[in-house]
Design an enzyme around this catalytic site. Structure first.
Site, PDB file in Angstrom:
ATOM      1  N   GLY A  19      40.745  11.853  15.428  1.00  0.00           N
ATOM      2  CA  GLY A  19      41.481  12.571  16.559  1.00  0.00           C
ATOM      3  C   GLY A  19      40.621  13.360  17.199  1.00  0.00           C
ATOM      4  N   LYS A  20      41.103  14.009  18.341  1.00  0.00           N
ATOM      5  CA  LYS A  20      40.101  14.468  19.302  1.00  0.00           C
ATOM      6  C   LYS A  20      40.272  16.050  19.169  1.00  0.00           C
ATOM      7  CE  LYS A  20      40.491  12.898  23.725  1.00  0.00           C
ATOM      8  NZ  LYS A  20      39.445  12.034  24.329  1.00  0.00           N
ATOM      9  N   VAL A  21      39.228  16.539  18.419  1.00  0.00           N
ATOM     10  CA  VAL A  21      38.971  17.717  17.942  1.00  0.00           C
ATOM     11  C   VAL A  21      37.908  18.168  18.996  1.00  0.00           C
ATOM     12  CG1 VAL A  21      38.336  19.425  16.133  1.00  0.00           C
ATOM     13  CG2 VAL A  21      39.455  17.481  15.530  1.00  0.00           C
TER      14      VAL A  21
END
Ligand code: PMP
Length: 305
Positions: free
Chosen positions: A156-158
């Site tokens: 995911g795009k953290v």
């Protein structure tokens, strides 16, 4: 950046110049935010802007949030409608880049994920090319390692995890390379600073599996489908070794900002003949038509504004 354009912030659509957070915001202090990167493509013949796979982008954003114990009231359909409203207000007639973010919005000190409120915001900017040299990029294998799923989830795009991408990108650019390929903690090829990677080898199109610590890329998924359907290629997800990049016939990288970048040299070694390969070239053309809503077979990926 045009600050008079509109943004969604704390439940309202307001000018971007007024959409400001406090310096004590949790997401800013600790990187406890997740984001997306979506693109709108202007179709000159139809005189209409089309957003590429917004439902998939928002679905991934919500899932990125779930990994950080975040909840927002909207689902991917509501977020797509919100985006369309935002785009209509400013009447964009050019390629745009859309950045939605969910973040821990409380003010104060204390690192954790629980008992904090989540906010969603979204803004739109004019699109600018991400990798300028996208037809014959020279990339290096980074000395940095990709974050691991057990450190910060890479699928995911953290936001905080992008310090890793920034280290990779800056060292590559300062050393004169267009981009870098980063290895995971097992020493296998994972991806670029903000792009997934593919290679053509022995007639197969090969890309690392998600479990090799890559982002679940939406361009990656699209390219896999296009390669199977349009080019009849066998597409294989398997672990890739670093030295395979030297032996590959073609290498390319994919991402929303970068699209399909032809990699023609890796650490001073030519990839294949040292020029953009046939598969890469065909996929670039197919992809560009598809994102601009010029290929009716893929119209369910294009959402008109
Ligand atoms: N990997 C990383 C680390 C990224 O930031 C991006 C850009 N979102 C990608 C891959 C490509 O993903 P997508 O095709 O969904 O933009």
């Amino acid at each position: 950046m045009d600050l008079t354009k509109h943004a969604f912030f704390e439940g309202k659509i307001i000018p971007l110049g007024e959409a400001n957070i406090n310096i004590a915001t949790h997401g800013f202090l600790y990187g406890t935010a997740v984001f997306g990167g979506v693109r709108g493509y202007w179709n000159e013949e139809k005189k209409r802007l089309f957003v590429f796979r917004p439902y998939d982008h928002f679905y991934r954003l919500i899932n990125s949030g779930r990994m950080l114990a975040m909840n927002i009231p909207q689902d991917e359909n509501a977020l797509t409608q919100l985006l369309l409203d935002l785009l209509r207000i400013d009447g964009w007639q050019q390629d745009v880049y859309i950045r939605p973010t969910i973040y821990k919005a409380d003010l104060g000190i204390g690192v954790r994920l629980h008992n904090l409120k989540d906010e969603l915001n979204m803004f739109v900017i004019a699109y600018e090319p991400y990798v300028k040299n996208d037809a014959n990029a020279h990339v290096t294998v980074s000395s940095w390692r990709r974050i691991d799923d057990n450190v910060i989830p890479a699928r995911g795009k953290v936001a905080g995890a992008y310090a890793n991408s920034a280290l990779i990108k800056t060292d590559a650019n300062r050393a004169g390379f267009d981009e870098a390929i980063v290895l995971d903690n097992n020493g296998h090829v994972s991806e670029g600073s903000a792009m997934n990677i593919f290679m053509m080898r022995n007639g197969q199109l090969v890309t690392p599996p998600i479990t090799d610590n890559i982002l679940e890329g939406i361009t990656r998924r699209s390219i896999m489908e296009i390669a199977r359907r349009e080019l009849n290629l066998e597409v294989v997800e398997r672990t890739i070794d670093r030295t395979e990049l030297f032996l590959a016939d073609e290498v390319f990288m994919t991402g929303t900002a970068a699209q399909v970048v032809a990699v023609t040299r890796v650490d001073y070694r030519n990839v294949g003949g040292g020029e953009m390969g046939e598969v890469t070239s065909k996929l670039r053309t197919l992809f560009d038509d598809i994102v601009r809503a010029k290929n009716p077979a893929y119209s369910d990926w294009n959402v008109g504004v």
